[in-house]
Motif scaffolding. Sequence first.
Motif, PDB file in Angstrom:
ATOM      1  N   ASP A   1       0.983  -1.245   0.056  1.00 56.97           N
ATOM      2  CA  ASP A   1       0.121  -0.194  -0.034  1.00 56.97           C
ATOM      3  C   ASP A   1       0.825   1.062  -0.059  1.00 56.97           C
ATOM      4  N   HIS A   2       2.118   1.214   0.171  1.00 59.26           N
ATOM      5  CA  HIS A   2       3.234   2.122   0.256  1.00 59.26           C
ATOM      6  C   HIS A   2       3.904   2.519  -1.092  1.00 59.26           C
ATOM      7  N   LEU A   3       4.258   1.111  -1.704  1.00 62.89           N
ATOM      8  CA  LEU A   3       5.205   1.141  -2.906  1.00 62.89           C
ATOM      9  C   LEU A   3       4.561   0.772  -4.186  1.00 62.89           C
ATOM     10  N   TRP A   4       3.631  -0.096  -4.118  1.00 61.16           N
ATOM     11  CA  TRP A   4       3.032  -0.515  -5.451  1.00 61.16           C
ATOM     12  C   TRP A   4       2.698   0.523  -6.378  1.00 61.16           C
ATOM     13  N   GLY A   5       2.204   1.509  -5.874  1.00 60.02           N
ATOM     14  CA  GLY A   5       1.496   2.660  -6.689  1.00 60.02           C
ATOM     15  C   GLY A   5       2.644   3.657  -7.398  1.00 60.02           C
ATOM     16  N   ALA A   6       3.917   3.250  -7.088  1.00 59.84           N
ATOM     17  CA  ALA A   6       5.003   4.043  -7.823  1.00 59.84           C
ATOM     18  C   ALA A   6       5.142   3.676  -9.211  1.00 59.84           C
ATOM     19  N   LEU A   7       4.642   2.399  -9.762  1.00 63.72           N
ATOM     20  CA  LEU A   7       4.566   1.943 -10.967  1.00 63.72           C
ATOM     21  C   LEU A   7       3.429   2.058 -11.607  1.00 63.72           C
ATOM     22  N   ASP A   8       3.183   2.245 -13.079  1.00 63.95           N
ATOM     23  CA  ASP A   8       2.074   2.233 -13.634  1.00 63.95           C
ATOM     24  C   ASP A   8       1.523   1.233 -14.149  1.00 63.95           C
ATOM     25  N   ASP A   9       0.583   0.990 -14.992  1.00 62.43           N
ATOM     26  CA  ASP A   9      -0.131  -0.494 -15.438  1.00 62.43           C
ATOM     27  C   ASP A   9       1.031  -1.112 -16.497  1.00 62.43           C
TER      28      ASP A   9
END
Length: 307
Positions: free
Chosen positions: A136-144
């Motif tokens: 919930d802290h890291l994974w949003g750093a990359l796009d699809d």
Amino acid sequence: MKITRRSLLATSGAAILSSTLPRRGWTETRVELDGGIEILTLSDGNLTLPAEFIFGPMPGDELAAVLARFDMDPSAPLTPPCNITLLRHGDTLALFDAGSGTAFQSSVGALPDALAAAGIDPLDITHVIFTHGHPDHLWGALDDFDEALFADATHMMGRIEFDYWMDDATVESIGAERASFAVGAKRRLEILADDMVLFDDGASVLPGVTALLTPGHTPGHMAFVIGEGAQAVMVLGDAIGNGHIAFARPEWTSGSDQDPEMAAATRGRLFAQITAADMTVIGFHLPGGGIGRVVQGSDGFTFQPEM
Ligand SMILES: [Zn+2]
């Protein structure tokens, strides 16, 4: 220090269609410090967690009594909010953590919408500073497409935390419940590694922003102190991970911490430091947008969101 709350929806203009609005249950809270530092939180949505993920190791009877203060049922699923901290200072536009992205849970991943509603393009972000490597802290750093969403930003993580998730042994040692966290973190950090700036306890990650090693939730978890003295604001990450039990019973071990004993000791130190300096805190999973004060009562602490 000036703290204001306003409705982001009301001020972002009618041009934004309702279908693109972030899922948001509160108005934006904004803190302005001397020297032109501005801090606000943006919602990435809410996680959904089984109650035992946090409450598993806790004494049932007393747990129920404490949760009753918060109108919470000890067996009901938890839906903690996820608050991303944004710091603006001159040309710097820094995010503390990047949210979940689209690959973790369907009720999170709203940060890009929240940024758009605030008029911020991901390419405007100059720094992404991680508290720790959980999804919930890291994974949003990359796009699809598995590319850095904040493509022009410097990404920064504590050295102990980075080394832990990059270690091939972690997926074996972390336990079945979190094996997917280990695989997911390593894959993403390998993509970001070439441009990742690592830092240690006490480092100045930005002018006026100091890293504070706060281990236990993860081995190398970092909190951050912005400003100093009565002006100081602490970005807690998950070192104080909820607004209920972590405040009322900081000494209890929580199932959500990877080293529960160490995390409880860290919480004890943090509460002493925060109350001694009367700091404003920002918690990633705290209610009401996550910015508030810590109040010491006769029976534990309480979190008071800034209103
Ligand atoms: Zn978290």
